[in-house]
Design an enzyme around this catalytic site. Structure first.
Site, PDB file in Angstrom:
ATOM      1  CG  HIS A  18      39.592  36.213  34.797  1.00 16.82           C
ATOM      2  ND1 HIS A  18      40.878  36.514  34.403  1.00 16.82           N
ATOM      3  CD2 HIS A  18      39.368  36.945  35.924  1.00 16.82           C
ATOM      4  CE1 HIS A  18      41.415  37.382  35.251  1.00 16.82           C
ATOM      5  NE2 HIS A  18      40.515  37.657  36.179  1.00 16.82           N
ATOM      6  CG  HIS A  23      44.697  30.074  33.956  1.00 13.75           C
ATOM      7  ND1 HIS A  23      45.384  28.876  33.886  1.00 13.75           N
ATOM      8  CD2 HIS A  23      45.243  30.746  35.020  1.00 13.75           C
ATOM      9  CE1 HIS A  23      46.285  28.817  34.851  1.00 13.75           C
ATOM     10  NE2 HIS A  23      46.219  29.931  35.557  1.00 13.75           N
ATOM     11  CG  PHE A  69      41.078  35.137  41.643  1.00 18.06           C
ATOM     12  CD1 PHE A  69      41.014  35.565  40.331  1.00 18.06           C
ATOM     13  CD2 PHE A  69      40.334  35.792  42.602  1.00 18.06           C
ATOM     14  CE1 PHE A  69      40.228  36.657  39.979  1.00 18.06           C
ATOM     15  CE2 PHE A  69      39.542  36.889  42.264  1.00 18.06           C
ATOM     16  CZ  PHE A  69      39.486  37.309  40.945  1.00 18.06           C
ATOM     17  CG  ASN A  71      47.886  31.602  41.209  1.00 14.51           C
ATOM     18  OD1 ASN A  71      47.577  30.888  40.254  1.00 14.51           O
ATOM     19  ND2 ASN A  71      48.756  32.586  41.098  1.00 14.51           N
ATOM     20  CG  ASP A  96      44.897  26.013  32.355  1.00 14.91           C
ATOM     21  OD1 ASP A  96      44.368  25.950  33.484  1.00 14.91           O
ATOM     22  OD2 ASP A  96      45.958  26.624  32.129  1.00 14.91           O
ATOM     23  CG  ASN A 117      50.804  28.816  39.689  1.00 17.29           C
ATOM     24  OD1 ASN A 117      51.765  28.167  40.099  1.00 17.29           O
ATOM     25  ND2 ASN A 117      50.940  29.912  38.970  1.00 17.29           N
TER      26      ASN A 117
END
Length: 195
Positions: A18, A23, A69, A71, A96, A117
């Site tokens: 990632h 993100h 993470f 969310n 972002d 989120n």
């Protein structure tokens, strides 16, 4: 708002896969800030995040990268606020933003989560949106069904350079924001962004 900042949170997802995705723009920002001061992040398990300590304009600041993470970012941020006894108004969350084009950077205080989120979860944990944000534009893929793949993919070289430029401008106005001159920082950043 004139409260000085004590915490900067960069939102993103942990893991090498990632690292350079859209993100993770929030991670990019705090990583750049830490690197500029030769500060290193370390895992703080009770906060479910990576933390580092820096100083901006002589003011000490905590940096936090939740490793829950995106969310589930609120659990880490809520724990950090409680542990360090920091009010949400003394926090800057860098994230972002689909609604801004690559290269855009905007400061704001309060407001909704805009469907982001990480912010949505943060709202759920602290009960409101009264904190500072630095929005890093990543552009929109054009259709809501493509958003998930868009945010989790790496930007083009052109877009990545634009995002890095936006982050550099955000870092440039950070001393003003940290010292409590948030309106002045906002004006300087938005002028630099061509508003």
């Amino acid at each position: 708002m004139s409260a000085s900042l004590r915490l900067i949170v960069g939102l993103g997802n942990p893991g090498a896969e990632h690292l350079r995705t859209r993100h993770n723009a929030g991670y990019w920002f705090v990583d750049a800030l830490a690197q500029g001061q030769s500060a290193r992040f370390g895992i703080e398990s009770k906060l479910r995040g990576e933390t580092a300590k820096v100083a901006v304009g002589g003011n000490p600041l905590w940096l936090l990268k939740p490793i829950t993470f995106m969310n589930a970012s609120g659990a880490s941020v809520g724990a950090a606020l409680r542990y360090w006894k920091i009010e949400p108004e003394q926090m800057l969350v860098v994230h972002d933003d689909l609604d801004l084009p690559p290269g855009a950077a905007r400061l704001k205080f309060d407001g909704g989560h805009g469907g982001q989120n990480g912010l949505r979860d943060l709202f759920a944990h602290i009960g409101h949106g009264k904190f500072h944000r630095l929005r890093i534009g990543i552009g929109h893929p054009g259709h809501k069904d493509r958003v998930s793949g868009w945010v989790l993919s790496r930007p083009s070289k052109i877009d990545e350079d634009l995002m890095l430029d936006a982050i550099a401008r955000g870092l440039d106005v950070l001393p003003l924001a940290v010292a409590g001159g948030f309106d002045a920082a906002m004006k300087k950043l938005h002028t630099a962004s061509g508003d």
